[in-house]
Design a protein around this motif. Structure first.
Motif, mmCIF file in Angstrom:
data_model
loop_
_atom_site.group_PDB
_atom_site.id
_atom_site.type_symbol
_atom_site.label_atom_id
_atom_site.label_comp_id
_atom_site.label_asym_id
_atom_site.label_seq_id
_atom_site.Cartn_x
_atom_site.Cartn_y
_atom_site.Cartn_z
ATOM 1 N N LYS A 42 31.931 13.357 24.978
ATOM 2 C CA LYS A 42 31.515 12.678 23.744
ATOM 3 C C LYS A 42 30.956 13.671 22.713
ATOM 4 N N SER A 43 30.034 14.514 23.181
ATOM 5 C CA SER A 43 29.465 15.490 22.241
ATOM 6 C C SER A 43 30.512 16.504 21.816
ATOM 7 N N THR A 44 31.390 16.825 22.722
ATOM 8 C CA THR A 44 32.466 17.748 22.365
ATOM 9 C C THR A 44 33.285 17.169 21.217
ATOM 10 N N PHE A 86 22.792 15.192 15.464
ATOM 11 C CA PHE A 86 22.974 15.933 16.708
ATOM 12 C C PHE A 86 22.238 15.308 17.891
ATOM 13 N N GLN A 87 22.858 15.482 19.060
ATOM 14 C CA GLN A 87 22.176 15.054 20.281
ATOM 15 C C GLN A 87 20.960 15.946 20.520
ATOM 16 N N TYR A 88 21.142 17.227 20.294
ATOM 17 C CA TYR A 88 20.028 18.173 20.447
ATOM 18 C C TYR A 88 19.848 18.961 19.158
ATOM 19 N N LEU A 167 26.676 9.544 15.299
ATOM 20 C CA LEU A 167 25.312 9.601 15.808
ATOM 21 C C LEU A 167 25.376 9.881 17.298
ATOM 22 N N ASP A 168 25.099 11.120 17.670
ATOM 23 C CA ASP A 168 25.235 11.502 19.070
ATOM 24 C C ASP A 168 23.934 11.252 19.818
ATOM 25 N N GLU A 169 23.896 10.156 20.527
ATOM 26 C CA GLU A 169 22.709 9.769 21.307
ATOM 27 C C GLU A 169 21.427 9.826 20.499
ATOM 28 N N THR A 170 21.504 9.351 19.285
ATOM 29 C CA THR A 170 20.312 9.306 18.451
ATOM 30 C C THR A 170 19.257 8.404 19.084
HETATM 31 MG MG LIG Z 1 26.518 14.533 24.736
#
Ligand SMILES: [Mg+2]
Ligand SMILES: Nc1ncnc2c1ncn2[C@@H]1O[C@H](COP(=O)(O)OP(=O)(O)OP(=O)(O)O)[C@@H](O)[C@H]1O
Lengths: 251, 468
Positions: A42-44, A86-88, A167-170
């Motif tokens: 997913k993040s990729t 970003f997730q991180y 929105l990556d795991e916001t």
């Molecule tokens: Mg991820």
């Protein structure tokens, strides 16, 4: 054609292929949810959409608002109206939230934004996301708590007014009140500005506040299942195992 | 930032902690063995002694740990000369000075071009209150008493050939004397400029802040656009008496053009009883730059903030040594340096905390942060702590980093192009120190210089990113 159109996207890092043919179409004003187990890609996908240099696109295409951006520089994608929360989120030493926002807004414009206009927009975003005023004079993400970082991401999104946001795991790491504020903020941007969103999440709870029209399930680098919110409920009930059995992508 | 952290704490109890470092050169304090060169000898006698040292010494080659060295043997000293300029009252500022110095209110300004002071101005109101700003040559006669009391009190004259050359041959120079209790907000500007090849500039600055005075000094070393070798061998001494306070900043940029400026200088700031100095050298370029900088608390209650910035590019060579010296306690110290390197430059920074026997209740900290921006650059940061008292705290820490591609991507994803993102990251890296200057025009000047250097190194940084 949809505003963001992803066709047969294959992505690899130095050592292996991670995305193995992703297809996805998102229009402005649509809310999509993307779910999938840890490490499914997913993040990729999110990072690739913004052009992260660590990910090589070996096949496929990304078209945004009619333009092929598969090879575009990250800042060109941003200027075209794509956004990634970003997730991180990384911290930027020495650069205040407000200054960074001003630079980012100016990057999108021909003329630098005037002080008053900037202040008004900032105030609007601050109200929307219920953050403390002092927040914006702190160095971006430096020493921010997990929740503060996520709010700072959404604050930037509100200011930059993208057409499509990922929105990556916001929602991860937000307490219940913060989750509601952030989710309502996103919903408002959707309602007011017609934001299109791809919400990557592991949890059903954010979807109580933002209603996705489309839900996609990713497994081992492919979107294997698509539908409406009923998919989320099925996931909550059965977990990924049944889906894995059904679509059993094996590597 | 992608960085490695080093942290070391020395909470000393009757022990002596020794870290590897440049001990052979030691401190000025040691070299002087407690007595300054200005130990009653006249200026003529000191020049004479320095001349003898100059004649007997070779150009220095300093061998450093890690198999590299700083060698002055490529300097054609015989081909250089001290150029003089007639003083004409209406003479315009040297071009490089006019182009660089910010347009801002100032308390006074003195400009030395090559071998001569070409410009002196002092707020008449300050002159009326007893403030003196004049060429050091002039002070030797016009302010003979103060001059004799302080001149070279804590500077050596024979540690190396170029130091001896300065002590023997110095011309022009700057003398600033702030009387007791005088408080001045705007800075005094002291400028050394070289605008052509073939010049040897022996600049010399003496500053005395009497008790309770409070002032700012901005020192500039600027090189114009020329081709060929030039030398600046400088000496700087500042004495802060009881309760005096000074914010001292230095902008050194000899230019990274075709000109090859060698700069071997010694600077010392002496912090007296309950006095305070905030000192920030910004070492922004020169063909070969080797400063010895010593900030010493010599009486109880003295406190200091020793900050510094360096940025090397192209083929530049920097070999910096900064000492945080405590001769008595209680005293405070806080040393914080940040440096970056691009091109094929070489930058080495050694920071030494030295606490003398009897300097009890000293608390000091040294941190050095570096950022590599090129595969061909080399950058060393070497902290050392030497403690000879038992009731003190002294520690050091720091980070060694490279340009973090995730940071660049983050900013790019917000619409900033790559070059801007890099600039913002590097500016952010230096920002904690720049902000401490609390002087908008000076901050802007240094930011501008850093930005220009980064722009020049863009290709280089790109290659570095691709290579990783
Ligand atoms: Mg991820
Ligand atoms: N830059 C990279 N270099 C090497 N491997 C990577 C890189 N980025 C991602 N991967 C690998 O690709 C796979 C997918 O990672 P990704 O971060 O996209 O998963 P995810 O679906 O976002 O997981 P999570 O739910 O835990 O956030 C993982 O196995 C991960 O280790």
């Amino acid at each position: 054609m949809a505003d963001l159109h992803i066709t047969n996207l294959h992505v690899r890092t130095e050592d292996r292929e991670i995305l193995k043919g992703v297809n996805l179409a998102i229009d402005k004003g649509e809310v999509h949810a993307l779910m999938g187990p840890n490490g499914s890609g997913k993040s990729t996908l999110a990072n690739t959409l913004l052009g992260h240099p660590a990910y090589e696109i070996t096949e496929g295409q990304i078209v945004f608002k009619g333009q092929d951006i598969t090879e575009a520089e990250p800042h060109e994608r941003a200027k075209a109206g794509l956004f990634l929360a970003f997730q991180y989120p990384v911290s930027i030493p020495g650069v205040s939230v407000a200054n960074f926002l001003r630079m980012a807004m100016n990057a999108k414009r021909d003329e630098p934004i005037n002080v008053k206009e900037f202040r008004n927009e900032l105030q609007h975003a601050i109200d929307l996301l219920d953050v403390d005023r002092s927040f914006t004079s702190r160095h971006l993400n430096e020493g921010f708590s997990g929740g503060e970082k996520k709010r700072a991401e959404i604050l930037q999104m509100a200011m930059l007014a993208p057409d499509v946001a990922i929105l990556d795991e916001t929602d991860s790491g937000l307490d219940i009140d913060a989750l509601r504020t952030v989710a309502e903020g996103v919903q408002r941007l959707h309602d007011e500005q017609g934001l299109g969103a791809l919400i990557i999440t592991h949890y059903q709870r954010i979807l109580h506040y933002i209603k996705p029209q489309f839900v996609h399930i990713m497994l081992e680098g492919r979107i294997v299942l698509e539908g409406g919110v009923e998919l989320v409920e099925r996931l909550e009930r059965e977990g990924y195992d049944s889906i894995r059995q059904e679509f059993g992508a094996h590597v | 930032m992608s960085e490695a952290e080093t942290n070391e704490s020395t909470e000393v109890a009757g022990a002596v902690a020794v870290k590897p470092g440049r001990h052979k050169e030691a401190t000025l304090h040691e070299a002087l063995a407690g007595a300054g060169a200005g130990d009653g000898r006249t200026l003529a006698q000191l020049r004479e002694a320095a001349l003898r040292a100059y004649e007997s010494l070779e150009l220095p080659v300093w061998r450093r740990s890690g198999f590299w060295s700083t060698s002055l043997t490529s300097l054609h000293l015989d081909a250089l000369e001290v150029r003089h300029h007639a003083s004409e009252p209406a003479r315009p500022l040297p071009e490089i000075v006019a182009a660089t110095l910010p347009d801002r209110p100032r308390a006074g300004r003195i400009v030395q071009l090559d071998g001569s002071v070409v410009h002196v101005e002092l707020d008449p109101e300050l002159a009326a209150r007893g403030v003196v700003l004049c060429p050091l040559e002039q002070a030797a006669t016009d302010h003979a008493e103060t001059f004799a009391q302080w001149y070279s009190k804590r500077l050596t004259l024979d540690r190396n050939k170029l130091e001896a050359a300065n002590a023997a041959f110095w011309t022009g120079g700057a003398f600033l004397h702030i009387p007791q209790g005088v408080v001045i907000e705007d800075p005094f500007e002291i400028v050394y400029a070289i605008d052509r090849a073939g010049v040897a500039q022996y600049g010399r600055t003496l500053i005395v802040g009497e008790s309770g005075s409070d002032f700012r000094v901005h020192e500039y070393e600027l090189g114009g656009d020329f081709e060929g070798q030039a030398l600046h061998a400088g000496a700087f001494e500042m004495y802060l008496r009881d309760g005096a306070r000074c914010r001292l900043a230095q902008v050194q940029d000899w230019g990274a053009g075709a000109g090859e400026v060698y700069d071997v200088s010694t600077r010392t700031v002496i912090v007296g009883r309950d006095a305070y100095c905030h000192w920030l050298p910004a070492l922004l370029g020169g063909h070969l730059v080797s400063p010895h900088m010593e900030l010493a608390v010599t009486e109880p209650g003295g406190d200091m903030g020793f900050r510094g910035i360096f940025f090397t590019e192209k083929e530049e060579h920097l070999d910096a040594f900064a000492v945080d010296l405590h001769e008595t306690g209680p005293s405070g110290g806080d040393v914080h340096w940040r440096g970056a390197a691009t091109g094929a430059s070489r930058a080495s920074f050694e920071g030494l905390i030295k606490i003398e026997p009897g300097a009890q209740q000293t608390h000091t900290y040294l941190q050095i942060h570096t950022m590599m921006l090129s595969p061909k650059a080399r950058l060393d940061a070497i902290p050392s702590v030497l403690v000879s008292a038992d009731d003190v705290s002294a520690s050091h820490g720091g980070t060694v980093g490279e340009l973090d591609e995730d940071l660049v991507f983050y900013m790019q994803s917000r619409g900033l192009d790559r070059a801007t993102a890099v600039r913002v990251i590097v500016e952010g890296f230096f920002e904690p120190l720049l902000a401490e200057l609390r002087d908008e025009p000076l901050e802007e000047l240094i930011r501008g210089k850093l930005a220009a250097k980064l722009a020049a190194a863009e290709q280089d940084i790109e290659t570095y990113a691709a290579s990783r």
